[in-house]
Motif scaffolding. Structure first.
Motif, PDB file in Angstrom:
ATOM      1  N   GLN A 239       3.020  11.443   1.006  1.00  0.00           N
ATOM      2  CA  GLN A 239       2.449  10.595   2.048  1.00  0.00           C
ATOM      3  C   GLN A 239       1.055  11.071   2.428  1.00  0.00           C
ATOM      4  O   GLN A 239       0.168  10.267   2.699  1.00  0.00           O
ATOM      5  N   MET A 242      -1.433   9.837  -0.077  1.00  0.00           N
ATOM      6  CA  MET A 242      -1.741   8.426   0.161  1.00  0.00           C
ATOM      7  C   MET A 242      -2.635   8.268   1.384  1.00  0.00           C
ATOM      8  O   MET A 242      -3.549   7.446   1.420  1.00  0.00           O
ATOM      9  N   LYS A 245      -6.097   9.050   0.372  1.00  0.00           N
ATOM     10  CA  LYS A 245      -6.658   8.063  -0.550  1.00  0.00           C
ATOM     11  C   LYS A 245      -7.128   6.816   0.173  1.00  0.00           C
ATOM     12  O   LYS A 245      -8.209   6.293  -0.096  1.00  0.00           O
ATOM     13  N   TYR A 246      -6.320   6.335   1.118  1.00  0.00           N
ATOM     14  CA  TYR A 246      -6.635   5.075   1.785  1.00  0.00           C
ATOM     15  C   TYR A 246      -7.285   5.259   3.152  1.00  0.00           C
ATOM     16  O   TYR A 246      -7.793   4.299   3.709  1.00  0.00           O
TER      17      TYR A 246
END
Length: 264
Positions: A239, A242, A245-246
């Motif tokens: 998590q 992620m 990354k975003y």
């Protein structure tokens, strides 16, 4: 237990899953190194110890210890970072900030003021993705150290998983609940309770059959709890990847030309 471990391997196969870096913090003698050994022994099925452990308030860890055996032996893409025992103080905020930011080199003394930024190492995987805070049952709860770890973890958007060790020394459930509540209040997460596998394997002299049966139950309980803990570590680590990354903290611009889906 073996089915749970096999499922864990299948969910996070080495080579196909992003590496998760997990750092362990806590007071001296609270069982950080022992917990790393317990995790390795449970997941690998080996009785080997990766870290040298201390006794009481004497810490054996004086350097950063990067334990990558689980990844190197193709068990799990999980690297465990052992740290020296810290006292209950606010003064470690800069130190913990540097560790979570990846500004350290494994096996270098924690007292060395010359930090090496992870971005200069050529391997950006040294940045910490998950924190495990270790607290020994029956010892004074480190309120100040816990507050520093929690604050720095929030700043780095890293999850903290609290663990209460020495579960085999629990006398009453009421006292355990009181200590678990203090730990949960510090990190807003219910702590995991377990024992040290190496210590449990030491058969007491003249132990009764009842004591041996209890010891075996504790071993099985600890192994099952460790598998659950490692599952949480891997999930939180993925998590965090992620999250980076975003960058969900960055506001979306209304005039953006990107084809983002609308908010439902």
């Amino acid at each position: 237990l073996q089915a749970a471990v096999t499922k864990l391997f299948a969910t996070y196969p080495t080579g196909c899953t992003r590496q998760v870096n997990c750092a362990f913090f806590g007071r001296m003698g609270n069982g950080k190194s022992s917990l790393i050994n317990t995790i390795y022994q449970t997941i690998s099925g080996s009785n080997d110890c990766l870290c040298e452990v201390g006794l009481g308030d004497q810490s054996k860890t004086i350097r950063y210890a990067c334990c990558a055996e689980l990844d190197l032996k193709r068990h799990l893409p999980l690297v465990l970072f052992d740290t020296k025992g810290l006292s209950d103080s606010y003064e470690y905020s800069p130190l913990i900030d540097n560790i979570l930011g990846g500004k350290f080199k494994p096996n270098h003394s924690m007292n060395n003021p010359k930090w090496m930024d992870y971005s200069l190492l050529g391997d950006r995987r040294l940045k910490v993705d998950v924190v495990v805070f270790v607290y020994a049952y029956g010892s004074p709860f480190p309120e100040r150290l816990a507050a520093v770890v929690a604050a720095q973890a929030r700043a780095h958007k890293v999850s903290v998983l609290p663990v209460i060790t020495h579960y085999d020394q629990v006398k009453t459930e009421a006292k355990l609940k009181a200590e678990a509540d203090r730990c949960a209040a510090a990190f807003n997460t219910v702590p995991v309770c377990l024992a040290n596998l190496s210590a449990l394997r030491l058969t007491p002299f003249n132990a009764t059959s009842e004591e041996l049966a209890r010891q075996q139950r504790l071993v099985e309980f600890t192994k099952e709890t460790v598998v659950s803990l490692v599952s949480q570590i891997m999930l939180c680590g993925q998590q965090h990847h992620m999250y980076k990354k975003y960058d969900i903290t960055r506001p979306l611009h209304l005039n953006s030309s990107s084809a983002d889906c609308s908010i439902m």
